[in-house]
Scaffold this motif. Structure first.
Motif, PDB file in Angstrom:
ATOM      1  N   LEU A 155     -77.001 -20.246  -7.540  1.00 17.33           N
ATOM      2  CA  LEU A 155     -76.597 -20.918  -8.773  1.00 17.33           C
ATOM      3  C   LEU A 155     -77.054 -22.380  -8.765  1.00 17.33           C
ATOM      4  O   LEU A 155     -77.555 -22.891  -9.773  1.00 17.33           O
ATOM      5  CB  LEU A 155     -75.088 -20.807  -8.969  1.00 17.33           C
TER       6      LEU A 155
ATOM      7  N   THR B  64     -70.917 -12.502 -17.976  1.00 12.90           N
ATOM      8  CA  THR B  64     -70.574 -11.536 -16.936  1.00 12.90           C
ATOM      9  C   THR B  64     -69.562 -10.575 -17.537  1.00 12.90           C
ATOM     10  O   THR B  64     -68.841 -10.958 -18.475  1.00 12.90           O
ATOM     11  CB  THR B  64     -70.019 -12.245 -15.675  1.00 12.90           C
TER      12      THR B  64
ATOM     13  N   TYR C  61     -67.646 -18.340 -10.763  1.00 12.21           N
ATOM     14  CA  TYR C  61     -68.259 -19.244 -11.735  1.00 12.21           C
ATOM     15  C   TYR C  61     -67.335 -20.404 -12.083  1.00 12.21           C
ATOM     16  O   TYR C  61     -67.783 -21.547 -12.223  1.00 12.21           O
ATOM     17  CB  TYR C  61     -68.671 -18.476 -12.995  1.00 12.21           C
ATOM     18  N   ARG C  62     -66.060 -20.140 -12.217  1.00  7.73           N
ATOM     19  CA  ARG C  62     -65.110 -21.231 -12.514  1.00  7.73           C
ATOM     20  C   ARG C  62     -65.047 -22.224 -11.358  1.00  7.73           C
ATOM     21  O   ARG C  62     -64.982 -23.429 -11.581  1.00  7.73           O
ATOM     22  CB  ARG C  62     -63.741 -20.659 -12.850  1.00  7.73           C
TER      23      ARG C  62
ATOM     24  N   ALA D 130     -68.239 -23.923 -14.012  1.00  5.94           N
ATOM     25  CA  ALA D 130     -68.637 -23.348 -15.296  1.00  5.94           C
ATOM     26  C   ALA D 130     -67.419 -23.156 -16.192  1.00  5.94           C
ATOM     27  O   ALA D 130     -66.302 -22.953 -15.706  1.00  5.94           O
ATOM     28  CB  ALA D 130     -69.338 -22.010 -15.081  1.00  5.94           C
TER      29      ALA D 130
END
Length: 156
Positions: free
Chosen positions: A104, A123, A134-135, A139
């Motif tokens: 990423l 996703t 991701y969090r 993100a």
């Protein structure tokens, strides 16, 4: 934790292994199987004189264990380019080793190199592990429903 491997751009020699990773990713996401000629189709998109997409791979001990693919897109609302992260996948035995975060970060670096304002992706809503990942990376989720409209060969 990133030991014994490297992230690098995919090469034409990676296409068979990359197609296998894509097939594993599609199966994981409960999607339709990938086309039988996926390696050839990816080669056309990734290695043309003007590539349509880019791909980074994780190689460890001579084996590809993950990949991230992305393309440059345009946001009308922002009047700016963004990178669409189409896929980010690390094989099960290698998850939790930092490779997803490293991929990423590498994609984010590619976005900066290409002058993109941000990276966007989606996703499946059932993939709680990916959502947490991701969090944690910073993100922010943007709820939308994704649609697909097939186009017939005759354009209708």
């Amino acid at each position: 934790m990133l030991t014994g491997g490297a992230i690098r751009p995919a090469t034409p020699a990676d296409l068979p292994a990359l197609a296998r990773l894509c097939a594993a990713h599609a199966e994981f996401e409960r999607a339709d199987p990938v086309p039988a000629d996926l390696a050839d189709r990816l080669g056309t998109a990734l290695f043309a004189a003007a590539p349509r997409a880019w791909c980074l791979v994780v190689e460890r001990a001579g084996e590809l264990i993950g990949y991230a693919s992305f393309s440059r897109e345009f946001s009308t609302w922002q009047a700016a380019d963004h990178l669409h992260l189409d896929c980010l996948f690390v094989t099960e035995p290698h998850r939790g080793g930092g490779w997803g975060g490293a991929l990423l970060a590498a994609v984010r670096g590619s976005a900066a190199d290409l002058g993109a304002a941000e990276v966007q992706w989606q996703t499946p809503e059932w993939n709680a592990d990916a959502i947490r990942f991701y969090r944690r990376a910073g993100a922010v989720g943007r709820p939308k429903v994704r649609f697909a409209l097939p186009v017939a060969a005759d354009g209708s």
